[in-house]
Design an enzyme around this catalytic site. Structure first.
Site, PDB file in Angstrom:
ATOM      1  N   ASP A   1      50.006  32.687  54.196  1.00 32.10           N
ATOM      2  CA  ASP A   1      49.297  32.324  55.424  1.00 32.10           C
ATOM      3  C   ASP A   1      50.194  31.525  56.358  1.00 32.10           C
ATOM      4  O   ASP A   1      51.174  30.916  55.938  1.00 32.10           O
ATOM      5  CB  ASP A   1      48.041  31.520  55.100  1.00 32.10           C
ATOM      6  CG  ASP A   1      48.366  30.195  54.429  1.00 32.10           C
ATOM      7  OD1 ASP A   1      49.264  30.178  53.556  1.00 32.10           O
ATOM      8  OD2 ASP A   1      47.747  29.176  54.763  1.00 32.10           O
ATOM      9  N   GLU A   2      49.849  31.514  57.617  1.00 41.81           N
ATOM     10  CA  GLU A   2      50.446  30.651  58.638  1.00 41.81           C
ATOM     11  C   GLU A   2      51.973  30.677  58.615  1.00 41.81           C
ATOM     12  O   GLU A   2      52.635  29.649  58.784  1.00 41.81           O
ATOM     13  CB  GLU A   2      49.924  29.214  58.485  1.00 41.81           C
ATOM     14  CG  GLU A   2      48.425  29.122  58.700  1.00 41.81           C
ATOM     15  CD  GLU A   2      47.857  27.740  58.443  1.00 41.81           C
ATOM     16  OE1 GLU A   2      46.929  27.335  59.175  1.00 41.81           O
ATOM     17  OE2 GLU A   2      48.331  27.068  57.507  1.00 41.81           O
ATOM     18  N   ALA A   3      52.517  31.872  58.440  1.00 42.95           N
ATOM     19  CA  ALA A   3      53.980  32.029  58.410  1.00 42.95           C
ATOM     20  C   ALA A   3      54.498  32.348  59.806  1.00 42.95           C
ATOM     21  O   ALA A   3      55.242  33.312  60.011  1.00 42.95           O
ATOM     22  CB  ALA A   3      54.372  33.114  57.420  1.00 42.95           C
TER      23      ALA A   3
END
Length: 674
Positions: free
Chosen positions: A353-355
């Site tokens: 996530d949130e890369a």
């Protein structure tokens, strides 16, 4: 920075006055009852559940037997299926639980058919119970739990716990009687996966805290604990081939501090403890983003070969493994191989996530190389729903965990079209770190406020468009820990919302009813009090006062005092420290089902020898005036005192007011015992 008081003492000293004041309250109360020491209070016999159906999660089928109850006798035994070591282990678990509160011997023996007492059998269960379900029969002479597996027996034991009086959770012997309502339950879960997640990366939580959380979630038939073991702020699991991940990358946490990590032996201890309670540990190594702790530990994991400093903030999306370096994949393979070797469960969670610092093409290339590394260890890939994008290949049996705040998501529907299963964790419904409301002292609110009804009022099987119930593996309630530092913090944010999510995962949708649930949830209050859980008393729930109900001081109305948390041993999320001033007070709002006498217990600490008189009023009438609260000797030394008072039916106000400029002691909570 410390704030100076009128007396010139720092704020941290002013906290003690509240404890002193509580002590004064107790001392005055003792004077009222004519004693010089604490009054011994004998609790009224605890009531059992009103019906065999009054448990959480709601059973698939429950048929009460009117007028039938089973009373556990002092000579009762526990009988487990002949020849089954697993059933014997469940019996030993139940015996240990009951012995500490009942004081009964409860000897264990084997049997192949129901016997007087409590029987745990692996024969004769309704076929509908499946691998995790159970059948529970309560008659006037016996309790019999039948299942197809020891897992099912364990789940039946959790229902039996809730049918017994709340005092069964006490760690000291209580008087009983130990009454179970009669009837039959045939029960099984709606979804196979019912999870909770604990983030130990933002703030490290020791082994004992994790074990305690396992015990809490098991009561509500939650069967997976997802441990978020790595993030920008800390790496929490020892890896032999990359030792600095833990020894250096685990050396801090949000806001600074020592951080910490689990040795492999400690992690395996957690895994074994969970397995005894039929909870599967799901370890997560978040990547390629959320990796600053790893990048700081090894410079070669950075594209420029320069290690960044350790990070103690809460921003996200700024870090990334170098996805174009071959060494990165050696690192990932080493970590996953070592983690898989000490994780008997089927899943390795790879985050994803949130890369936002990883270009989309590199993200897809990274995930397409990492997923086979997971399956190569014999494990199934699990990740946040971003791994479901069309550019990322599908690995066999893959599970995507949805945390979004919308009711449609193309990454999830793409993953499902390729055969993936989904674990539902919508952030605006299931995130336990979201505040209850604007005044909640802990948590965040980026996904909104989540009161109990919000956590309960959604259908995991019909939540996302394009995702049929057949594709939903289950639900999970994540608890991120940017603001969660202590075990009390965990419990305050998890309870009462965790049982709501647990019911969504276990109970048939046909049983879903907010009004029925809130009544069953309110009845859990005495049980949580007996367990020492400092929970949030939502105004949406009619909390039971059938046994002692606890009211945390930090949730009360406070005048000229502050909530503090810098001393050990308090309950809930803190305690109240009075200002050094006459007239400062803490006032609780207490609801009584009926008018009559109650016992009030106050927990306090006072680290000095100074007496700080206080006045206690109930509904404006003075119950005790000028009571002296002597010192307890240390601010980590909490004592409990008692007094009696009469409450009115309905809402009551109980106030403790300082009567001198010395203020009062630190007050932890008020307990009201009918």
């Amino acid at each position: 920075m410390s704030l100076s008081l009128p007396s010139g003492k720092p704020r941290t000293t002013r906290l003690r006055p509240l404890a002193r004041r509580a002590l004064a309250w107790l001392a005055a109360v003792l004077l009222l009852v004519g004693g010089t020491g604490l009054v011994t209070v004998t609790a009224a016999p605890p009531a059992s559940a009103a019906s065999i159906a009054d448990v959480i999660p709601a059973p698939a089928s429950a048929q009460p037997s009117a007028g039938v109850t089973y009373i556990l006798p002092s000579g009762a035994g526990i009988f487990t299926q002949t020849g089954s070591a697993a059933a014997a282990d469940v019996g030993a678990y139940l015996a240990a639980l009951l012995r500490r509160s009942t004081g009964y011997a409860l000897p264990l023996a084997q049997a192949s058919s129901p016997s007087p007492g409590i029987s745990l059998l692996l024969t004769g269960a309704d076929p509908a119970v499946g691998a995790q379900g159970y059948q529970l029969d309560v008659t006037a002479t016996s309790v019999t739990i039948r299942a197809q597996t020891a897992n099912g027996l364990f789940n039946g034991v959790q229902t039996l716990r809730q049918l017994l009086p709340a005092d069964v959770e006490s760690t000291t012997v209580r008087p009983g009687p130990w009454v179970v309502p009669g009837g039959r339950v045939v029960d099984h879960p709606r979804f196979a996966y019912r999870g909770a997640m604990l983030d130990v990366a933002r703030h490290f939580h020791p082994v004992a805290t994790v074990k305690q959380y396992i015990d809490r979630i098991a009561l509500y038939k939650v069967n997976h604990l997802h441990l978020h073991l790595s993030d920008d702020q800390g790496w929490r699991i020892a890896i032999d081939t990359w030792p600095r991940l833990a020894t250096y990358g685990g050396g801090t946490q949000v806001g600074g501090g020592a951080g910490g990590y689990y040795t492999k032996a400690q992690y395996q201890d957690i895994v074994a403890y969970a397995a005894q309670r039929y909870v599967t540990i799901v370890p997560e190594i978040d990547m390629p983003g959320h990796t600053n702790a790893a990048l700081a530990s090894y410079a070669e994991l950075n594209c420029d070969g320069v290690a960044p400093p350790l990070y103690t903030g809460t921003d996200v999306g700024f870090s990334s493994l170098c996805t174009t370096k071959e060494n990165t994949y050696t690192f990932v393979a080493n970590v996953l191989t070592e983690l898989a070797a000490i994780t008997p469960g089927p899943y390795l969670h790879i985050g994803g996530d949130e890369a936002s610092s990883t270009p989309a093409a590199q993200y897809a290339a990274f995930m397409n190389r990492v997923q086979p590394l997971v399956t190569g260890t014999g494990k199934t890939v699990m990740g946040w729903h971003q791994i479901g994008t069309s550019a990322v290949n599908h690995s066999p049996g893959r599970v995507v965990q949805y945390w979004g705040t919308t009711t449609s998501d193309s990454a999830v529907t793409t993953a499902v079209s390729r055969g993936a299963k989904v674990v539902m964790s919508p952030a605006d419904k299931a995130y336990l770190d979201m505040k209850y409301n604007s005044s909640t002292p802990l948590g965040l609110n980026w996904a909104g406020y989540i009161e109990v009804r919000t956590a309960y009022e959604w259908n995991p099987g019909a939540y996302l468009s394009g995702v049929p119930e057949s594709a939903v593996l289950g639900v999970e309630a994540p608890l991120w820990t940017e603001t969660i530092v202590t075990e009390d913090h965990i419990e305050y944010m998890a309870f009462p919302r965790l049982p709501a999510i647990a019911e969504l995962g276990w109970s048939p949708w046909s049983t879903h009813d907010w009004n029925a649930f809130r009544a069953r949830l309110g009845a859990q209050a005495p049980r949580w009090t007996a367990m020492g859980i400092g929970f949030y008393r939502s105004a949406q729930v009619p909390w039971s006062t059938g046994t002692a109900a606890r009211y945390e001081a930090e949730n009360a109305t406070i005048s000229r005092g502050v909530v503090e948390s810098d001393h050990a041993g308090y309950s809930g999320i803190g305690f109240v420290n009075y200002d050094n001033a006459s007239g400062a007070y803490v006032q609780w709002t207490v609801t009584a089902a009926a008018a009559g006498p109650v016992t009030l217990r106050v927990r306090y600490a006072n680290g000095t020898t100074v007496n700080r008189p206080m006045t206690v009023t109930v509904n404006g009438a003075t119950v005790a005036a000028g009571m002296a609260f002597p010192g307890t000797g240390a601010w980590t030394t909490w004592q409990t005192g008692t007094l009696t008072a009469n409450l009115s039916a309905g809402t009551n106000t109980i106030r403790a007011t300082a009567t001198t400029a010395n203020g009062g002691p630190n007050v932890d909570y008020l307990e009201v015992q009918p």
